[in-house]
Design a protein around this motif. Structure first.
Motif, PDB file in Angstrom:
ATOM      1  N   UNK A 258       0.880  -1.127   0.134  1.00  0.00           N
ATOM      2  CA  UNK A 258      -0.115   0.070   0.064  1.00  0.00           C
ATOM      3  C   UNK A 258       0.930   1.132  -0.091  1.00  0.00           C
ATOM      4  N   UNK A 259       0.184   2.238  -0.323  1.00  0.00           N
ATOM      5  CA  UNK A 259       0.853   3.528  -0.567  1.00  0.00           C
ATOM      6  C   UNK A 259       1.021   3.998   1.380  1.00  0.00           C
ATOM      7  N   UNK A 260       2.230   4.555   1.504  1.00  0.00           N
ATOM      8  CA  UNK A 260       2.621   5.085   2.805  1.00  0.00           C
ATOM      9  C   UNK A 260       1.361   6.157   3.423  1.00  0.00           C
ATOM     10  N   UNK A 261       0.760   6.993   2.470  1.00  0.00           N
ATOM     11  CA  UNK A 261      -0.263   7.917   2.688  1.00  0.00           C
ATOM     12  C   UNK A 261      -1.952   7.850   2.748  1.00  0.00           C
ATOM     13  N   UNK A 262      -1.898   6.279   2.381  1.00  0.00           N
ATOM     14  CA  UNK A 262      -3.490   5.862   1.969  1.00  0.00           C
ATOM     15  C   UNK A 262      -3.706   4.670   2.914  1.00  0.00           C
ATOM     16  N   UNK A 263      -5.246   4.401   2.958  1.00  0.00           N
ATOM     17  CA  UNK A 263      -5.555   3.036   3.709  1.00  0.00           C
ATOM     18  C   UNK A 263      -5.366   2.017   2.780  1.00  0.00           C
ATOM     19  N   UNK A 264      -5.315   0.839   3.325  1.00  0.00           N
ATOM     20  CA  UNK A 264      -5.093  -0.224   2.524  1.00  0.00           C
ATOM     21  C   UNK A 264      -6.617  -0.788   2.050  1.00  0.00           C
ATOM     22  N   UNK A 265      -6.762  -1.531   1.261  1.00  0.00           N
ATOM     23  CA  UNK A 265      -7.827  -2.135   0.672  1.00  0.00           C
ATOM     24  C   UNK A 265      -8.329  -2.903   1.727  1.00  0.00           C
ATOM     25  N   UNK A 266      -7.792  -3.527   2.448  1.00  0.00           N
ATOM     26  CA  UNK A 266      -8.248  -4.526   3.662  1.00  0.00           C
ATOM     27  C   UNK A 266      -9.111  -3.630   4.508  1.00  0.00           C
ATOM     28  N   UNK A 267      -8.989  -2.456   4.610  1.00  0.00           N
ATOM     29  CA  UNK A 267      -9.932  -1.470   5.559  1.00  0.00           C
ATOM     30  C   UNK A 267     -11.501  -1.420   5.248  1.00  0.00           C
ATOM     31  N   UNK A 268     -11.803  -1.799   3.916  1.00  0.00           N
ATOM     32  CA  UNK A 268     -13.317  -1.932   3.671  1.00  0.00           C
ATOM     33  C   UNK A 268     -13.668  -3.160   3.946  1.00  0.00           C
ATOM     34  N   UNK A 269     -15.214  -3.064   4.443  1.00  0.00           N
ATOM     35  CA  UNK A 269     -15.605  -4.479   4.586  1.00  0.00           C
ATOM     36  C   UNK A 269     -16.555  -5.048   3.633  1.00  0.00           C
ATOM     37  N   UNK A 270     -16.233  -4.859   2.394  1.00  0.00           N
ATOM     38  CA  UNK A 270     -16.816  -5.144   0.981  1.00  0.00           C
ATOM     39  C   UNK A 270     -17.072  -6.402   0.862  1.00  0.00           C
ATOM     40  N   UNK A 271     -16.220  -7.485   1.515  1.00  0.00           N
ATOM     41  CA  UNK A 271     -16.240  -8.889   1.418  1.00  0.00           C
ATOM     42  C   UNK A 271     -16.671  -9.501   2.632  1.00  0.00           C
ATOM     43  N   UNK A 272     -17.164 -10.998   2.622  1.00  0.00           N
ATOM     44  CA  UNK A 272     -16.940 -11.626   3.947  1.00  0.00           C
ATOM     45  C   UNK A 272     -16.148 -13.011   3.856  1.00  0.00           C
ATOM     46  N   UNK A 273     -15.334 -13.062   2.846  1.00  0.00           N
ATOM     47  CA  UNK A 273     -14.167 -13.708   2.614  1.00  0.00           C
ATOM     48  C   UNK A 273     -12.876 -13.286   2.839  1.00  0.00           C
ATOM     49  N   UNK A 274     -11.867 -14.310   3.413  1.00  0.00           N
ATOM     50  CA  UNK A 274     -10.511 -13.703   3.290  1.00  0.00           C
ATOM     51  C   UNK A 274      -9.537 -14.890   2.477  1.00  0.00           C
ATOM     52  N   UNK A 275      -8.772 -14.656   1.629  1.00  0.00           N
ATOM     53  CA  UNK A 275      -8.157 -15.805   0.988  1.00  0.00           C
ATOM     54  C   UNK A 275      -6.713 -15.499   1.365  1.00  0.00           C
ATOM     55  N   UNK A 276      -6.125 -16.639   2.206  1.00  0.00           N
ATOM     56  CA  UNK A 276      -4.760 -16.408   2.655  1.00  0.00           C
ATOM     57  C   UNK A 276      -3.738 -17.038   1.811  1.00  0.00           C
ATOM     58  N   UNK A 277      -2.587 -16.250   1.354  1.00  0.00           N
ATOM     59  CA  UNK A 277      -1.761 -16.904   0.416  1.00  0.00           C
ATOM     60  C   UNK A 277      -0.311 -16.528   1.138  1.00  0.00           C
ATOM     61  N   UNK A 278       0.571 -17.203   0.509  1.00  0.00           N
ATOM     62  CA  UNK A 278       1.921 -17.143   0.995  1.00  0.00           C
ATOM     63  C   UNK A 278       2.458 -15.801   0.669  1.00  0.00           C
ATOM     64  N   UNK A 279       2.654 -15.271  -0.542  1.00  0.00           N
ATOM     65  CA  UNK A 279       3.036 -14.066  -1.096  1.00  0.00           C
ATOM     66  C   UNK A 279       2.309 -13.487  -1.953  1.00  0.00           C
ATOM     67  N   UNK A 280       2.650 -12.217  -2.511  1.00  0.00           N
ATOM     68  CA  UNK A 280       1.969 -11.234  -3.341  1.00  0.00           C
ATOM     69  C   UNK A 280       2.013 -11.870  -4.701  1.00  0.00           C
ATOM     70  N   UNK A 281       2.897 -12.430  -4.987  1.00  0.00           N
ATOM     71  CA  UNK A 281       2.810 -13.161  -6.436  1.00  0.00           C
ATOM     72  C   UNK A 281       1.573 -14.274  -6.501  1.00  0.00           C
TER      73      UNK A 281
END
Length: 195
Positions: free
Chosen positions: A58-81
């Motif tokens: 994320x950008x240092x001067x903005x909120x991350x996309x995770x701060x929205x409650x848009x979805x009810x699922x979380x997909x856990x991955x090892x890395x950004x790729x």
């Protein structure tokens, strides 16, 4: 020049020969390549950080996309790729949690570095109904998946994992869209008992 070749050869998929070709291309195209590359790298270094909640960039001067409650699922991955591969396949719409590695006895990777406590907090706090574990089918990936499942046992979320059929020892980022689609479609539920 030798120092630059050594640095570039550390990048994934590049060895000393490829690094030498890249360095020569950069030197021969200073104005078109080196100057903009230097400026862009400096901006990325200064302005892009890893989110302490979800592990995404994320950008240092903005909120991350995770701060929205848009979805009810979380997909856990090892890395950004891994996240980018899943995103480009267009088979999942939801939040991500990027661990930044796996648990391994052969490295100094700590559970805290993988943001697993943050994942548990997100599962408890947010309106999350399901956590999809999409770690690789390696020993480390499966060990991490089991640890995550155990960490989530006191939450009310359903925990699933990608379907078997992923090649053993395979990495998510090298899967084709068909295999990835099948793994998501046929994911299995993990019992989440607190016994």
């Amino acid at each position: 020049i030798e120092d630059l070749i050594k640095i570039i050869s550390r990048l994934p998929g590049l060895g000393p020969k490829s690094a030498k070709r890249i360095v020569l291309k950069l030197i021969n195209n200073r104005e078109e390549l080196i100057k903009p590359l230097t400026n862009t790298l400096a901006q990325v270094y200064k302005n892009v950080v890893r989110c302490k909640i979800c592990g995404n960039l994320k950008s240092t001067n903005s909120n991350c996309i995770c701060s929205s409650n848009k979805y009810d699922q979380i997909c856990v991955v090892e890395n950004i790729a891994d996240m980018w591969v899943i995103e480009s396949a267009g088979i999942y719409k939801g939040h991500y949690h990027i661990l930044g590695g796996t648990l391994s006895s052969s490295t100094s990777q700590r559970k805290e570095d993988l943001l697993i406590p943050s994942l548990v907090k997100r599962a408890k706090k947010d309106s999350i109904e399901e956590v999809i574990i999409a770690t690789s089918a390696t020993v480390e990936g499966q060990t991490t998946a089991h640890y995550i499942k155990d960490s989530l046992k006191d939450t009310n979320v359903k925990v699933s994992k990608l379907a078997q059929g992923l090649p053993v020892g395979g990495e998510i980022e090298s899967l084709d869209d068909g295999t990835l689609f099948s793994a998501f479609k046929n994911r299995s539920w993990i019992e989440n008992n607190s016994d």
